[in-house]
Write a protein that holds these residues in place. Structure first.
Motif, PDB file in Angstrom:
ATOM      1  N   PHE A   1       0.851  -1.191   0.000  1.00 54.28           N
ATOM      2  CA  PHE A   1       0.000   0.000   0.000  1.00 54.28           C
ATOM      3  C   PHE A   1       0.888   1.243   0.000  1.00 54.28           C
TER       4      PHE A   1
ATOM      5  N   GLU B   1      -0.229  -1.002   6.956  1.00 49.99           N
ATOM      6  CA  GLU B   1      -0.220  -1.534   5.590  1.00 49.99           C
ATOM      7  C   GLU B   1      -1.255  -2.667   5.437  1.00 49.99           C
TER       8      GLU B   1
ATOM      9  N   CYS C   1      -4.886  -1.357   5.518  1.00 49.71           N
ATOM     10  CA  CYS C   1      -5.271  -0.712   4.252  1.00 49.71           C
ATOM     11  C   CYS C   1      -5.520  -1.773   3.179  1.00 49.71           C
TER      12      CYS C   1
ATOM     13  N   CYS D   1      -8.964  -2.736   1.152  1.00 50.63           N
ATOM     14  CA  CYS D   1      -8.997  -2.835  -0.318  1.00 50.63           C
ATOM     15  C   CYS D   1      -9.560  -4.175  -0.754  1.00 50.63           C
TER      16      CYS D   1
END
Ligand SMILES: C[S@@+](CC[C@H](N)C(=O)[O-])C[C@H]1O[C@@H](n2cnc3c(N)ncnc32)[C@H](O)[C@@H]1O
Length: 284
Positions: A203, A253, A256, A260
């Motif tokens: 990310f 990270e 995120c 997603c």
């Protein structure tokens, strides 16, 4: 001046020569960010398990093996029947022959250019890893030749895993030509390959070029976070604090990426992805 394959080769010859001179052992060959590795390694392991890729017991090829980051990944976690690493920088081959060729797994490190039309690496491979290499081939004819070679080197049931960004529009930086998802897919098809899977694998920890995001405003946010991350990781910290920040940033990270994975199509996720290429199906 945007780089060419020749510039890139010269750069990495120097880079891996310096690394070889400094390294006192295999564990000192690290080159990438610890946060990036903490996220991409488990993602790659999941990919291997889910798609039944033959890292274990298969013939594995690492193209652009560089400092041996992925050679170590495969040797430390799996037991391939044979592992070959190729790089067009002789300094990488010398370094890995010295530090990574002494285990139980038969290995070979060879100086080879993946864009060479006559490239011959022997028997086909079950798994070909191509991490952070294809965007370093800006010349379209060489890029296509590299894809054709990969299609020829992979066995009929084998897979190629490459790290790509797949943005909506092609982007050129000094160091990279990042082809759009459409251009990349068309070139792969031209070479007889199809995209079989796309999995987001980073990310903030990758893509310092700021290629993600639809406009400079969004890209600016990403770049500022990345710059802060780099600053933290490069700061003089005691071991406990460094470990805390590495784990914390890896958790940011992962959070995120998890978001997603729930809400964004894999190709639309920002930053880098693991892209699996398979021989195109010719069945009717
Ligand atoms: C960004 S580094 C990546 C190293 C490693 N794969 C990783 O992910 O950490 C790119 C590597 O690809 C190699 N490379 C670039 N073009 C190549 C080509 N045409 N044939 C073979 N190796 C190439 C470079 O020498 C360099 O070692």
């Amino acid at each position: 001046m945007p780089m060419t394959q020749r510039d890139i080769r010269e750069y990495y010859e120097g880079c891996w020569k310096q690394k070889a001179e400094q390294a006192g052992g295999r564990e000192q060959l690290e080159y990438s960010s610890p946060v990036e590795d903490a996220v991409i390694y488990p993602a790659y392991e999941r990919l291997i398990a889910d798609l039944d890729l033959r890292a274990q017991g298969g013939r594995v090829l690492d193209v652009g093996c560089g400092s041996g980051r992925w050679v170590r990944f495969f040797l430390d976690r799996y037991r391939p029947a044979f592992l070959m690493g190729v790089d067009y920088a002789q300094a990488s081959v010398d370094m890995l022959t010295r530090w990574c060729a002494d285990g139980d797994v038969p290995t070979e490190f060879r100086q080879a250019d993946i864009t060479a039309p006559s490239l011959d690496l022997g028997e086909p491979f079950d798994l070909i890893n191509v991490a952070n290499v294809l965007f370093h081939i800006p010349e379209q004819d060489l890029f296509l030749q590299a894809l054709r070679n990969l299609a020829r080197l992979v066995g009929p049931h084998g897979r190629i895993v490459t790290t790509e960004y797949l943005p909506r529009a092609t982007m050129r930086t000094d160091w990279m030509l990042v082809r759009s998802r459409y251009e990349f897919e068309a070139a792969a098809a031209q070479a007889g390959l199809r995209i079989a899977e796309v999995r987001p694998s980073a990310f903030f920890s990758n893509d310092p070029m700021g290629i993600d995001g639809p406009d400079p405003f969004v890209r600016g946010h990403f770049q500022r976070v990345r710059a802060g991350m780099r600053q933290i990781l490069e700061a003089r910290l005691d071991d406990t604090t460094r470990l805390f920040f590495t784990n914390f940033l890896a958790d940011v990270e992962r959070a995120c990426l998890a978001f997603c994975n729930e809400h964004v199509s894999p190709t639309d996720a920002p930053s880098q992805k693991l892209v699996v290429l398979a021989p195109a199906c010719h069945c009717s």
